[in-house]
Design a protein around this motif. Structure first.
Motif, PDB file in Angstrom:
ATOM      1  N   SER A   1      63.720  51.936  44.143  1.00 46.22           N
ATOM      2  CA  SER A   1      62.777  52.332  43.108  1.00 46.22           C
ATOM      3  C   SER A   1      61.382  52.396  43.721  1.00 46.22           C
ATOM      4  O   SER A   1      61.127  51.819  44.781  1.00 46.22           O
ATOM      5  N   TYR A   2      60.493  53.085  43.052  1.00 48.54           N
ATOM      6  CA  TYR A   2      59.129  53.240  43.569  1.00 48.54           C
ATOM      7  C   TYR A   2      58.481  51.876  43.801  1.00 48.54           C
ATOM      8  O   TYR A   2      57.831  51.656  44.817  1.00 48.54           O
ATOM      9  N   GLU A   3      58.708  50.949  42.863  1.00 49.68           N
ATOM     10  CA  GLU A   3      58.105  49.618  42.993  1.00 49.68           C
ATOM     11  C   GLU A   3      58.626  48.888  44.230  1.00 49.68           C
ATOM     12  O   GLU A   3      57.846  48.321  44.990  1.00 49.68           O
ATOM     13  N   VAL A   4      59.940  48.909  44.407  1.00 52.88           N
ATOM     14  CA  VAL A   4      60.522  48.213  45.555  1.00 52.88           C
ATOM     15  C   VAL A   4      60.072  48.880  46.851  1.00 52.88           C
ATOM     16  O   VAL A   4      59.782  48.230  47.844  1.00 52.88           O
TER      17      VAL A   4
ATOM     18  N   LEU B   1      57.198  50.406  47.377  1.00 53.87           N
ATOM     19  CA  LEU B   1      55.827  49.971  47.650  1.00 53.87           C
ATOM     20  C   LEU B   1      55.813  48.561  48.225  1.00 53.87           C
ATOM     21  O   LEU B   1      55.035  48.243  49.115  1.00 53.87           O
ATOM     22  N   GLY B   2      56.714  47.713  47.712  1.00 59.93           N
ATOM     23  CA  GLY B   2      56.678  46.317  48.091  1.00 59.93           C
ATOM     24  C   GLY B   2      57.381  46.001  49.388  1.00 59.93           C
ATOM     25  O   GLY B   2      56.948  45.131  50.127  1.00 59.93           O
ATOM     26  N   SER B   3      58.473  46.699  49.670  1.00 60.17           N
ATOM     27  CA  SER B   3      59.316  46.260  50.786  1.00 60.17           C
ATOM     28  C   SER B   3      59.509  47.285  51.890  1.00 60.17           C
ATOM     29  O   SER B   3      60.125  46.980  52.893  1.00 60.17           O
ATOM     30  N   PHE B   4      58.991  48.481  51.715  1.00 53.99           N
ATOM     31  CA  PHE B   4      59.265  49.517  52.717  1.00 53.99           C
ATOM     32  C   PHE B   4      57.998  49.958  53.438  1.00 53.99           C
ATOM     33  O   PHE B   4      57.744  51.145  53.617  1.00 53.99           O
TER      34      PHE B   4
ATOM     35  N   VAL C   1      70.941  46.035  46.081  1.00 58.26           N
ATOM     36  CA  VAL C   1      71.305  46.914  47.195  1.00 58.26           C
ATOM     37  C   VAL C   1      70.880  46.262  48.506  1.00 58.26           C
ATOM     38  O   VAL C   1      69.768  45.758  48.632  1.00 58.26           O
TER      39      VAL C   1
ATOM     40  N   LEU D   1      58.002  56.805  39.036  1.00 62.68           N
ATOM     41  CA  LEU D   1      58.336  55.635  38.231  1.00 62.68           C
ATOM     42  C   LEU D   1      59.368  55.954  37.156  1.00 62.68           C
ATOM     43  O   LEU D   1      59.878  55.063  36.489  1.00 62.68           O
TER      44      LEU D   1
END
Lengths: 455, 303
Positions: free
Chosen positions: A267-270, A272-275, A208, A430
């Protein structure tokens, strides 16, 4: 030879001692400074909020040449640790900022001074002056008044809306988007690397480029969203859990489904990592909308970006939560009269409005004073310096009987919600558990932590 | 007789001066280490929020920590990380040190490159790795996407967080490389020569000369690595805050949270003492087994 050695050694030891002893010499300034009353002032302000605070203090010192405010800005992450240590060392600052769920607790613990006698003496009736949600009062005293108020709004990128052919939500707080309208817009704004949206055949959720929105998983955003469905983390009386009610579970599931089902949020992981910097991503067109606090506004204003603002989407009915962190006055302060005068000045939003226009610093938060909203002249002054859209949206939220944030009146809030409930909800974000599974059994687990409510 | 007395006088004097010279260190140790350690033992039997006065509650903190699932989760995370990081960094840095021990042109530059990460403060390298691990805009995933390989969420996913932090730890283990390198340069040349005369190849020389001579250094590095890994804090504190879903809730982070976020000083002190005991036991086991595999030249070899 021996003597030289002994002299050298004792000199060394003396220096070590000197190095260890506390140096309190920094206050020995000029003679003129000695007559001044020094007030120790601690806060976690940074960025735009700090600019406003510094302007307020500068103005106050101009008006009161006999007082000097010693300003200490500690990052939020370390703030309460630092303050705890100072209190343990009996060095509580005269005036200090404090987390909303600790105001009453610290008041009753005997750290803060009861402000009621001071307000009585000054002829101000807090209940007629400040919004209800701004007042922290228990049977034992008035422990603080919110410096300003904050609430939650939907921020959106107007250009992206125009491009995708989505109509702007209204600025009226009583008629916000329904959750379905919000999801619908978010799906239209989500685009993958082939230019497809989740509504198109062959949409690739793994590549995305632009997301419509993000899951509002922060404890405070959830507090606000829960009020739109008659839900809560903890019941009003603080005796039972509200998060296990079906209404609350529905809210939690809907938040998670933004990513898990609707594919219009990372997703929750993305996330946390990118936002980590959502205002920048929204301005760059990488993110269509997100829910966040009113105090995020200066981030857009400082970049001269015309951001879209609306009341948060509703699940059942239009609602929002409002609260604000407060200053407290130390019970051990040596200059209580002067400290209260400063306290009063600081907690008067109309002073912030004056300072904002005089020094050209922007205000992010909402008025804590009834007069700012109801008095025509003061209101005009406010809307002049405040973001026009935000003044309309936020003013409307304040006038629409907002819910007082439960974090301000539930006892042991951090331990119940932050430590007890939020980690369980991570399994929902998750996609490992659905919301009802995640919260089941929590009432037993947290029973001993429920200790009622203040007031 | 008088001679002896004079000697003991000199001895006494030298004792006095000896103690005087080391007294700053001893005083420092008592004031800043031993004192707080004993104080933490004392408060671990109390309920204390740093603001109100202490309340003696006996062993309640210890009972609670054995009952609380968080303690076990944190221990699992910490042990998993240790079990992954210690062997990985010990072996990899050993081979890097072997490579850096060769006589190639520009070897100093390579040595510097491998040592640089360990001069960088952990806070800074954590922040940098956060960018590298970024799922949407990070270097690693961009690299993978160029070759159309599957992408990962690294420290932001439950399964990936501990292995990712391990990789980061190996990257930062330059100090181990330096210690190995110093050891490798001290391996007597004549042993290799003797082995060569006997017809030993690289592998035989490595197993029978290099490894035994290096074993005390390996022992030192393993011990330090275990102690450091068990106390991991900064990476989790800066990069993941213990998440996602407590998958990187290191034991030290749990202690920090309990102490400074939820103001349970007594409980946090009890947690620290459990960690202290665990590390003490691990180190003791290492020391006891070391007799079997660590070779000291002046002791005449393995028994």
């Amino acid at each position: 030879m021996k003597k030289i050695l002994i002299v050298t050694l004792s000199l060394c030891l003396a220096f070590i001692m000197l190095g260890c002893s506390k140096t309190d010499n920094k206050d020995n300034g000029s003679a003129a400074n000695e007559d001044k009353v020094k007030l120790q002032f601690y806060t976690w302000w940074s960025g735009g909020e700090k600019d406003l605070g510094e302007a307020l203090i500068k103005e106050y010192e101009l008006l009161n040449p006999n007082v000097e405010i010693v300003q200490n800005y500690i990052p939020y992450g370390e703030y309460h640790t630092k303050l705890n240590a100072m209190i343990a060392a009996k060095e509580t600052p005269d005036i200090y900022f404090i987390n909303e769920f600790l105001v009453n607790e610290w008041g009753e613990k005997g750290i803060a001074e009861d402000l009621n006698p001071y307000y009585e003496k000054s002829g101000i009736v807090p209940k007629d002056t400040y919004f209800d949600t701004a007042i922290y009062e228990t049977e034992k005293g008035l422990w603080g008044v919110s410096f300003s108020l904050g609430t939650y709004t939907l921020y959106y990128n107007k250009d992206m809306f125009r491009e995708a052919g989505i109509e702007f939500p209204t600025t009226s707080a009583a008629n916000p988007w329904t959750w379905e309208e919000y999801v619908d817009a978010a799906r239209k704004l989500t685009v993958d690397s082939n230019g497809k949206t989740p509504n198109d055949e062959g949409f690739n959720a793994n590549s995305v480029r632009t997301y419509g929105t993000v899951m509002p998983t922060n404890m405070n955003y959830i507090t606000a969203l829960l009020t739109t469905n008659n839900g809560s983390f903890v019941s009003m009386d603080g005796q039972s859990l509200g998060i296990i009610k079906p209404e609350s579970i529905e809210v939690i599931q809907k938040i998670a489904d933004l990513s898990l089902v609707e594919q219009c949020a990372p997703s929750y992981e993305v996330m946390l990592g990118s936002f980590s910097d959502m205002p920048v991503m929204l301005m760059n067109g990488q993110l269509g909308m997100f829910i966040d606090g009113t105090w995020m506004l200066p981030n857009f204003q400082n970049e001269n970006f015309e951001v879209g603002l609306a009341q948060i989407p509703m699940i059942d009915y239009a609602s929002n939560a409002v609260w604000g962190s407060a200053f407290q006055m130390s019970r051990d302060s040596k200059h209580k009269e002067e400290a209260f005068e400063f306290y009063k000045y600081l907690s008067d939003y109309n002073n912030a409005v004056d300072v904002s226009s005089k020094y050209g610093v922007s205000i992010g938060n909402l008025p804590n004073m009834i007069s700012t909203v109801e008095d025509t002249e003061l209101n005009n002054k406010w809307t002049e310096v405040f973001n026009k859209d935000m003044a309309i949206v936020a003013g409307d939220i304040l006038n629409n009987d907002p819910v007082i944030g439960e974090c301000t009146f539930i006892k042991n809030y951090a331990s119940i919600v932050e430590e007890g409930i939020m980690p369980k909800l991570e399994k929902v974000w998750l996609g490992e558990l659905d919301a009802s599974q995640a919260v089941s059994g929590l009432d037993n687990e947290l029973q001993t932590k429920l200790q009622g409510a203040w007031q | 007789m008088s001679n002896r007395k004079a000697k003991s006088n000199i001895e006494r004097k030298s004792f006095f001066w000896g103690y005087l010279f080391i007294s700053p260190a001893i005083i420092g140790l008592i004031l800043f280490s031993l004192g707080p350690i004993l104080f933490s033992l004392f408060i671990s039997f109390n309920e204390w929020d740093m603001v109100s006065s202490m309340k003696f509650i006996g062993l309640d903190n210890y009972k609670e920590l054995f009952r609380d699932n968080q303690t076990w989760d944190a221990l699992k995370v910490t042990f998993y990380y240790t079990a992954l990081t210690v062997p990985l960094s010990t072996i990899l840095t050993f081979f890097i040190a072997m490579l850096l021990n060769s006589k190639t042109k520009g070897i100093r530059i390579f040595r510097t490159i491998f040592y640089i990460p360990s001069i960088v403060p952990l806070v800074v390298s954590s922040a940098v790795w956060l960018y590298i691990f970024n799922p949407m805009f990070g270097m690693l995933n961009n690299l993978l996407s160029i070759f159309n390989l599957p992408q990962f969420n690294y420290v932001f996913s439950k399964a990936g967080v501990i292995p990712s932090l391990s990789i980061m730890a190996v990257w930062g283990a330059g100090n181990m490389v330096v210690i190995y390198l110093a050891g490798l340069q001290g391996v007597p040349k004549q042993l290799y020569e003797a082995a060569e005369i006997d017809g030993a190849g690289f592998w035989v020389k490595f197993m029978n000369v290099t490894v035994p001579i290096m074993s005390p250094i390996v022992f030192y590095n393993v011990t330090m690595a275990i102690i450091n890994s068990m106390q991991t804090f900064t990476q989790a504190f800066i990069m993941t805050e213990g998440g996602p879903d407590n998958a990187s809730l290191f034991y030290s982070l749990l202690i920090y949270r309990k102490a400074f976020k939820y103001q349970s000083m007594g409980y946090a002190a009890a947690l620290s003492w459990l960690l202290f005991l665990i590390i003490a036991v691990l180190t003791a086991v290492l020391f006891i087994t070391s007799k079997k595999w660590v070779y000291y030249e002046n002791q005449g070899g393995k028994q």
